[in-house]
Motif scaffolding. Structure first.
Motif, short mmCIF file in Angstrom:
data_model
loop_
_atom_site.label_atom_id
_atom_site.label_comp_id
_atom_site.label_asym_id
_atom_site.label_seq_id
_atom_site.Cartn_x
_atom_site.Cartn_y
_atom_site.Cartn_z
N SER A 164 47.82 3.28 13.31
CA SER A 164 46.39 3.38 12.97
C SER A 164 45.87 2.07 12.40
O SER A 164 44.77 1.61 12.74
CB SER A 164 46.17 4.51 11.96
OG SER A 164 46.57 5.75 12.50
N HIS A 165 46.67 1.46 11.51
CA HIS A 165 46.23 0.23 10.87
C HIS A 165 46.11 -0.90 11.88
O HIS A 165 45.16 -1.69 11.84
CB HIS A 165 47.22 -0.16 9.77
CG HIS A 165 46.79 -1.36 8.98
ND1 HIS A 165 47.55 -2.50 8.89
CD2 HIS A 165 45.66 -1.62 8.27
CE1 HIS A 165 46.92 -3.39 8.16
NE2 HIS A 165 45.78 -2.89 7.77
N ILE A 204 35.54 11.38 6.42
CA ILE A 204 36.79 10.82 5.89
C ILE A 204 36.79 10.88 4.36
O ILE A 204 37.79 11.29 3.74
CB ILE A 204 36.97 9.37 6.37
CG1 ILE A 204 37.25 9.32 7.88
CG2 ILE A 204 38.10 8.67 5.60
CD1 ILE A 204 38.58 9.87 8.30
N LEU A 235 41.72 3.67 2.59
CA LEU A 235 40.86 4.19 3.66
C LEU A 235 39.50 4.61 3.11
O LEU A 235 38.47 4.41 3.77
CB LEU A 235 41.56 5.38 4.33
CG LEU A 235 40.87 5.98 5.56
CD1 LEU A 235 40.58 4.90 6.60
CD2 LEU A 235 41.74 7.07 6.16
N CYS A 289 45.45 6.23 1.62
CA CYS A 289 44.18 6.96 1.78
C CYS A 289 43.11 6.44 0.83
O CYS A 289 41.92 6.50 1.15
CB CYS A 289 44.42 8.45 1.58
SG CYS A 289 45.38 9.20 2.91
N TYR A 301 41.56 6.91 12.39
CA TYR A 301 42.35 7.53 11.33
C TYR A 301 42.26 9.05 11.39
O TYR A 301 43.23 9.75 11.07
CB TYR A 301 41.90 7.02 9.96
CG TYR A 301 42.59 5.74 9.58
CD1 TYR A 301 43.90 5.74 9.12
CD2 TYR A 301 41.95 4.52 9.72
CE1 TYR A 301 44.55 4.57 8.78
CE2 TYR A 301 42.60 3.33 9.39
CZ TYR A 301 43.90 3.37 8.92
OH TYR A 301 44.54 2.21 8.60
N ARG A 303 44.70 9.98 14.36
CA ARG A 303 46.11 9.60 14.23
C ARG A 303 46.76 10.08 12.93
O ARG A 303 47.98 10.06 12.82
CB ARG A 303 46.26 8.09 14.35
CG ARG A 303 45.93 7.55 15.73
CD ARG A 303 46.25 6.06 15.80
NE ARG A 303 47.65 5.81 15.52
CZ ARG A 303 48.61 5.76 16.45
NH1 ARG A 303 48.32 5.97 17.71
NH2 ARG A 303 49.86 5.51 16.10
N THR A 304 45.97 10.45 11.92
CA THR A 304 46.54 10.90 10.66
C THR A 304 46.51 12.43 10.61
O THR A 304 45.43 13.03 10.56
CB THR A 304 45.77 10.31 9.46
OG1 THR A 304 45.71 8.89 9.60
CG2 THR A 304 46.45 10.67 8.15
N ASN A 309 36.61 3.21 13.17
CA ASN A 309 37.63 3.32 12.13
C ASN A 309 37.91 4.77 11.71
O ASN A 309 39.07 5.20 11.69
CB ASN A 309 37.25 2.48 10.91
CG ASN A 309 37.35 1.00 11.17
OD1 ASN A 309 37.90 0.57 12.18
ND2 ASN A 309 36.82 0.19 10.27
#
Length: 321
Positions: free
Chosen positions: A245-246, A47, A65, A62, A294, A297-298, A290
């Motif tokens: 996602s959150h 990530i 994130l 981001c 992300y 889904r991102t 986590n």
């Protein structure tokens, strides 16, 4: 081990027992713990790499994130190497200063993560309720200040705990019935008055978990109200999709924390190994899941990861288009 039960008032060494009653299975526990730790490192580093090298991902959500990934890496590394030493080599000995340092970092980093999740909820609130002003409100400097505030809050709230424990007398045992130096597990070893430690620990937990969840819930109430006022079904679906996602990460992060907190405080009839397994789940599963949430889904993160690790596949897809 016999000498471990006769300690001075301020022991120089503690002994982490692991999971009481399940010592025979420690080596079996080591396999999934080690696997999860590898996934935590690989997932969160991926990530960080994807966001650092993709211009389209240089945006406030981001950046948060990235903070979340860095915190997850630090919190896991504060505890899991020692947990694996206990499971694999029965090496539970830890210096008192190292124990207090581990306690500080684990709890402070968890508080920082909660603050980042709150900041991410505020980001979604502004993005959905004030989309035209989002760029002027959530600037890079604001994100940086929120990150500093999260770090400062965790440090300041957890800072007194090691000093409060230093003043306690440990006249019964130095064996900590846990896999890491959890605050209440250490406090329970003391033979003097621990009311200040218990009250402070409870107050901080309620302030962080209760306060942050309250504000997150309030943010999402405003988000839901704003989304339901949209006339287009597609617009409502897209708006809710940006929060998916959150919401998943919030559920992943807070569910084991709340279970662990309430069973530790009020579950007096719950077996000790259940307490400890729940506490370990809190350190293992959110950092592992986590980045997966992300990453899946991102779209931009998913595409960037594919370009880095499967460049040939991206080229093949792009060619015919």
């Amino acid at each position: 081990m016999a000498s471990a039960n006769r300690t001075p008032s301020s022991p120089s060494v503690f002994l982490l027992q692991g999971i009481p009653g399940l010592e025979a299975y420690h080596k079996w526990f080591a396999v999934p713990v080690c696997t999860i730790y590898v996934v935590i490192i690989a997932g969160n580093c991926t990530i960080l790499l994807a966001i650092a090298t993709e211009a389209a991902l240089q945006r406030p959500m981001c950046y948060f994130l990235c903070m979340l990934a860095a915190i997850d890496l630090a919190a896991s590394t504060s505890a899991l190497p020692k947990v694996l030493c206990i499971f694999w080599f029965q090496d539970g000995e830890i210096q008192a200063s190292a124990c207090l340092a581990q306690m500080f970092f684990i709890h402070a980093l968890c508080m920082m993560e909660s603050a980042v999740l709150l900041a991410m909820a505020l980001d979604r609130y502004v993005a959905i309720c004030f989309p035209l002003r989002y760029g002027s409100i959530f600037t890079g400097s604001l994100v940086a200040r929120m990150g500093v505030a999260a770090a400062a809050r965790g440090t300041l709230l957890m800072g007194p705990c090691p000093f409060l424990i230093r003043r306690l007398s440990f006249c019964r045992t130095n064996v900590i019935h846990h896999t890491y130096c959890e605050h209440m597990a250490v406090v329970k070893l003391a033979c003097g008055d621990t009311s200040v430690n218990r009250a402070y620990g409870l107050s901080v937990a309620l302030l962080v978990i209760g306060g942050d969840l309250l504000f997150i819930g309030f943010s999402y109430c405003l988000i839901v109200r704003a989304v339901l006022q949209l006339s287009s079904h597609e617009a409502r679906r897209k708006a809710f999709g940006t929060c998916g996602s959150h919401i998943c990460v919030i559920l992943i992060s807070y569910s084991p924390a709340l279970f662990s907190f309430f069973t530790h405080r009020f579950g007096h009839h719950v077996a000790p190994h259940i307490h400890i397994i729940l506490a370990n789940i809190y350190l293992l599963f959110p950092p592992m899941l986590n980045p997966i949430v992300y990453g899946v889904r991102t779209k931009e993160i998913r595409e960037r990861v594919i370009r880095v690790f499967l460049p040939g596949r991206v080229t093949t897809k792009a060619g015919p288009g």
